[in-house]
Design an enzyme around this catalytic site. Structure first.
Site, PDB file in Angstrom:
ATOM      1  N   SER A 116       1.009  -1.571  -0.058  1.00  0.00           N
ATOM      2  CA  SER A 116       0.429   0.092   0.523  1.00  0.00           C
ATOM      3  C   SER A 116       0.810   1.101   0.440  1.00  0.00           C
ATOM      4  O   SER A 116       1.736   1.391  -0.954  1.00  0.00           O
ATOM      5  CB  SER A 116      -0.748  -0.319   0.917  1.00  0.00           C
ATOM      6  OG  SER A 116      -1.655   1.245   1.224  1.00  0.00           O
ATOM      7  N   ASP A 170      -9.885  -4.878  -3.886  1.00  0.00           N
ATOM      8  CA  ASP A 170      -9.695  -3.748  -2.670  1.00  0.00           C
ATOM      9  C   ASP A 170     -10.395  -2.545  -2.997  1.00  0.00           C
ATOM     10  O   ASP A 170     -10.705  -2.158  -4.216  1.00  0.00           O
ATOM     11  CB  ASP A 170      -8.017  -3.242  -3.820  1.00  0.00           C
ATOM     12  CG  ASP A 170      -7.212  -2.352  -2.233  1.00  0.00           C
ATOM     13  OD1 ASP A 170      -7.550  -1.740  -1.735  1.00  0.00           O
ATOM     14  OD2 ASP A 170      -5.871  -2.874  -2.531  1.00  0.00           O
ATOM     15  N   HIS A 201      -8.183  -5.830   0.387  1.00  0.00           N
ATOM     16  CA  HIS A 201      -6.666  -5.040   0.493  1.00  0.00           C
ATOM     17  C   HIS A 201      -5.603  -5.473   1.800  1.00  0.00           C
ATOM     18  O   HIS A 201      -5.891  -5.016   2.808  1.00  0.00           O
ATOM     19  CB  HIS A 201      -7.414  -2.851   0.988  1.00  0.00           C
ATOM     20  CG  HIS A 201      -5.946  -2.558   0.767  1.00  0.00           C
ATOM     21  ND1 HIS A 201      -4.960  -1.634  -0.136  1.00  0.00           N
ATOM     22  CD2 HIS A 201      -5.145  -1.684   1.871  1.00  0.00           C
ATOM     23  CE1 HIS A 201      -3.955  -1.435  -0.031  1.00  0.00           C
ATOM     24  NE2 HIS A 201      -4.475  -1.553   1.222  1.00  0.00           N
TER      25      HIS A 201
END
Length: 222
Positions: A116, A170, A201
């Site tokens: 991320s 996600d 995610h």
């Protein structure tokens, strides 16, 4: 200032290093438990380094302070990443790379990994880097301001192999955003392996298996 880190060495005299940056609001402990799941018996000794991002207020979270590699100033992926914050984190990552080189790990055997926000930093870093690096692992992430990536890339920049994986569901970083990043990096000449999984995610077992195969190839060709 050198970042505080969590260090996990898989054997004596590590021959490789993996610098792994966590996501927003997590810390260096977040991905440390993945190491045993990832390791394979025939691999060389590896030093995994998991740095802690500094604590800072995050604009889209009403200014609440948390560990972050940069401020998130907008929901628009073209402008959401605070550029000065990204630059500072790239410099901090460069210092960690230099520290591993000073400890005896050749640059060609240092891998950069990030999830991320952490992935956004390592992708930004590799665009600007002119010294070698062993490879890049970009998980559930994106490249900030991809449309100007070519302009930001160092003229004599390196093109290490990239492993990039993302979840179809996600909700934080839509897969289309990540896929655009992948195409941008391929257009810049990076050898990129793209993987997509039916997940949100996060990371999944199938992804770790594919990452292990990719790492296996890196270790065998070095």
């Amino acid at each position: 200032m050198m970042l505080d880190t969590v260090v996990n060495e898989t054997g004596a005299g590590p021959q490789w290093a993996v610098l792994w940056l966590h996501g927003l609001g997590a810390d260096g402990h977040d991905f440390a438990p993945i190491v045993p799941e990832l390791l394979r018996p025939h691999w060389p000794a590896i030093r995994f380094v998991f740095p802690h991002a500094p604590v800072q207020p995050i604009t889209i979270n009403n200014g609440v302070p948390m560990r972050a590699w940069y401020d998130i100033v907008s929901m628009d992926f073209r402008s959401r990443a605070d550029a000065a914050g990204v630059d500072a984190s790239v410099q901090a990552l460069d210092a960690l790379i230099a520290a591993e080189i000073a400890r005896g790990i050749p640059a060609e055997r240092i891998l950069l990994a990030g999830f991320s926000q952490g992935g956004a930093v390592i992708l930004s870093a590799v665009l600007r880097r002119t010294d070698p690096i062993g490879g890049v692992i970009a998980l559930s992430t994106y490249l900030p301001d991809p449309d100007n990536a070519a302009a930001r890339r160092a003229p004599d920049g390196i093109r290490p192999p990239i492993f990039m994986a993302h979840g179809v569901q996600d909700p934080v970083i839509p897969q289309a955003i990540a896929a655009h990043t992948a195409e941008t990096l391929k257009a810049l000449g990076f050898p990129l392996a793209w993987y997509s999984y039916p997940m949100a995610h996060q990371v999944c077992g199938e992804e770790l298996q594919a990452l292990g195969d990719w790492l296996d190839a890196r270790f065998q060709t070095a």
